[in-house]
Design a protein around this motif. Structure first.
Motif, PDB file in Angstrom:
ATOM      1  N   VAL A 282      40.147 -35.065  15.685  1.00 60.69           N
ATOM      2  CA  VAL A 282      40.796 -36.322  16.037  1.00 60.69           C
ATOM      3  C   VAL A 282      39.964 -37.448  15.431  1.00 60.69           C
ATOM      4  O   VAL A 282      38.812 -37.650  15.812  1.00 60.69           O
ATOM      5  N   GLU A 283      40.548 -38.135  14.459  1.00 60.16           N
ATOM      6  CA  GLU A 283      39.862 -39.204  13.738  1.00 60.16           C
ATOM      7  C   GLU A 283      40.192 -40.530  14.423  1.00 60.16           C
ATOM      8  O   GLU A 283      41.350 -40.900  14.554  1.00 60.16           O
ATOM      9  N   MET A 284      39.137 -41.225  14.901  1.00 53.98           N
ATOM     10  CA  MET A 284      39.339 -42.413  15.730  1.00 53.98           C
ATOM     11  C   MET A 284      38.782 -43.690  15.110  1.00 53.98           C
ATOM     12  O   MET A 284      38.476 -44.634  15.829  1.00 53.98           O
ATOM     13  N   GLY A 285      38.650 -43.742  13.797  1.00 54.46           N
ATOM     14  CA  GLY A 285      38.093 -44.912  13.135  1.00 54.46           C
ATOM     15  C   GLY A 285      38.865 -46.199  13.392  1.00 54.46           C
ATOM     16  O   GLY A 285      38.306 -47.281  13.358  1.00 54.46           O
ATOM     17  N   GLY A 286      40.166 -46.070  13.657  1.00 55.80           N
ATOM     18  CA  GLY A 286      40.986 -47.252  13.902  1.00 55.80           C
ATOM     19  C   GLY A 286      41.342 -47.444  15.363  1.00 55.80           C
ATOM     20  O   GLY A 286      42.199 -48.253  15.705  1.00 55.80           O
ATOM     21  N   LEU A 287      40.684 -46.682  16.242  1.00 54.00           N
ATOM     22  CA  LEU A 287      40.990 -46.777  17.671  1.00 54.00           C
ATOM     23  C   LEU A 287      40.143 -47.870  18.313  1.00 54.00           C
ATOM     24  O   LEU A 287      38.923 -47.838  18.240  1.00 54.00           O
ATOM     25  N   GLU A 288      40.808 -48.833  18.933  1.00 49.87           N
ATOM     26  CA  GLU A 288      40.104 -49.963  19.549  1.00 49.87           C
ATOM     27  C   GLU A 288      39.802 -49.737  21.024  1.00 49.87           C
ATOM     28  O   GLU A 288      38.889 -50.333  21.576  1.00 49.87           O
ATOM     29  N   TYR A 289      40.617 -48.880  21.671  1.00 48.33           N
ATOM     30  CA  TYR A 289      40.492 -48.721  23.120  1.00 48.33           C
ATOM     31  C   TYR A 289      40.999 -47.350  23.522  1.00 48.33           C
ATOM     32  O   TYR A 289      42.009 -46.878  22.984  1.00 48.33           O
ATOM     33  N   ILE A 290      40.314 -46.715  24.465  1.00 46.42           N
ATOM     34  CA  ILE A 290      40.827 -45.469  25.052  1.00 46.42           C
ATOM     35  C   ILE A 290      40.582 -45.524  26.554  1.00 46.42           C
ATOM     36  O   ILE A 290      39.499 -45.906  27.007  1.00 46.42           O
ATOM     37  N   SER A 291      41.605 -45.197  27.320  1.00 51.37           N
ATOM     38  CA  SER A 291      41.498 -45.213  28.786  1.00 51.37           C
ATOM     39  C   SER A 291      41.219 -43.799  29.302  1.00 51.37           C
ATOM     40  O   SER A 291      41.186 -42.835  28.537  1.00 51.37           O
ATOM     41  N   SER A 292      41.072 -43.697  30.605  1.00 47.77           N
ATOM     42  CA  SER A 292      40.842 -42.378  31.209  1.00 47.77           C
ATOM     43  C   SER A 292      42.026 -41.456  30.941  1.00 47.77           C
ATOM     44  O   SER A 292      41.861 -40.246  30.810  1.00 47.77           O
TER      45      SER A 292
ATOM     46  N   PHE B  65      32.240 -33.068  23.602  1.00 45.42           N
ATOM     47  CA  PHE B  65      32.844 -32.975  22.276  1.00 45.42           C
ATOM     48  C   PHE B  65      31.801 -33.073  21.179  1.00 45.42           C
ATOM     49  O   PHE B  65      30.831 -33.816  21.301  1.00 45.42           O
ATOM     50  N   LEU B  66      32.032 -32.351  20.084  1.00 45.04           N
ATOM     51  CA  LEU B  66      31.244 -32.561  18.873  1.00 45.04           C
ATOM     52  C   LEU B  66      31.805 -33.809  18.220  1.00 45.04           C
ATOM     53  O   LEU B  66      33.022 -33.917  18.021  1.00 45.04           O
ATOM     54  N   VAL B  67      30.925 -34.772  17.930  1.00 43.45           N
ATOM     55  CA  VAL B  67      31.362 -36.032  17.330  1.00 43.45           C
ATOM     56  C   VAL B  67      30.702 -36.172  15.963  1.00 43.45           C
ATOM     57  O   VAL B  67      29.484 -36.041  15.837  1.00 43.45           O
ATOM     58  N   TYR B  68      31.509 -36.427  14.951  1.00 45.83           N
ATOM     59  CA  TYR B  68      31.032 -36.544  13.579  1.00 45.83           C
ATOM     60  C   TYR B  68      31.249 -37.952  13.049  1.00 45.83           C
ATOM     61  O   TYR B  68      32.134 -38.670  13.505  1.00 45.83           O
ATOM     62  N   GLU B  69      30.454 -38.316  12.041  1.00 45.24           N
ATOM     63  CA  GLU B  69      30.559 -39.647  11.433  1.00 45.24           C
ATOM     64  C   GLU B  69      31.829 -39.795  10.599  1.00 45.24           C
ATOM     65  O   GLU B  69      32.319 -40.895  10.409  1.00 45.24           O
ATOM     66  N   SER B  70      32.339 -38.687  10.061  1.00 42.28           N
ATOM     67  CA  SER B  70      33.529 -38.740   9.211  1.00 42.28           C
ATOM     68  C   SER B  70      34.303 -37.429   9.327  1.00 42.28           C
ATOM     69  O   SER B  70      33.765 -36.413   9.772  1.00 42.28           O
ATOM     70  N   VAL B  71      35.550 -37.469   8.906  1.00 46.12           N
ATOM     71  CA  VAL B  71      36.378 -36.256   8.882  1.00 46.12           C
ATOM     72  C   VAL B  71      35.765 -35.240   7.928  1.00 46.12           C
ATOM     73  O   VAL B  71      35.728 -34.042   8.215  1.00 46.12           O
ATOM     74  N   GLU B  72      35.240 -35.732   6.787  1.00 47.75           N
ATOM     75  CA  GLU B  72      34.628 -34.831   5.799  1.00 47.75           C
ATOM     76  C   GLU B  72      33.454 -34.075   6.416  1.00 47.75           C
ATOM     77  O   GLU B  72      33.313 -32.865   6.243  1.00 47.75           O
ATOM     78  N   GLU B  73      32.613 -34.815   7.159  1.00 48.54           N
ATOM     79  CA  GLU B  73      31.464 -34.174   7.803  1.00 48.54           C
ATOM     80  C   GLU B  73      31.923 -33.148   8.832  1.00 48.54           C
ATOM     81  O   GLU B  73      31.393 -32.038   8.907  1.00 48.54           O
TER      82      GLU B  73
END
Length: 118
Positions: free
Chosen positions: A49-59, A101-109
């Protein structure tokens, strides 16, 4: 509403990537849930799940991600996150999701680390 939710999915040999933009809240979490469920039901086992353009996420949005991760785990798959904005990263940190969650800097990574390339 100016910051509506945008969701687009791309599937390939290396699994599926869902790009999420805008806001994921109680009114839009269902869209994300529908898209994740569609991919999982269709046999995808590696979802980023790529969230680079996500400004807000709720519960509500966090619950959808957690449910999808559990669903994938049952079938031997996994869901990982790429490109968190500072605000969303803070939400993940406060909620304990950075440990889940595993969180990465980019989709490529994320693709390389998960051994999903070619």
């Amino acid at each position: 509403m100016a910051n509506a939710c945008g969701i687009s999915a791309h599937t390939g040999e290396s699994g599926a990537v869902i790009s999420v933009t805008g806001r994921i809240d109680a009114s839009s979490a269902g869209l994300l849930d529908t898209e994740l469920s569609r991919l999982i039901d269709g046999g995808e086992r590696a979802i980023i799940v790529e969230m680079g353009g996500l400004e807000y996420i709720s519960s509500s949005g966090l619950r959808v991600l957690l449910a999808a991760k559990k669903n994938l785990k049952r079938s031997g798959g996994d869901l990982s996150i790429a490109t968190l904005t500072p605000f969303v990263r803070e939400v993940f940190e406060i909620s304990g999701f950075l440990r889940i969650f595993l969180v990465y800097e980019s989709v490529e990574e994320a693709t390389e680390r998960k051994g999903l390339t070619g």
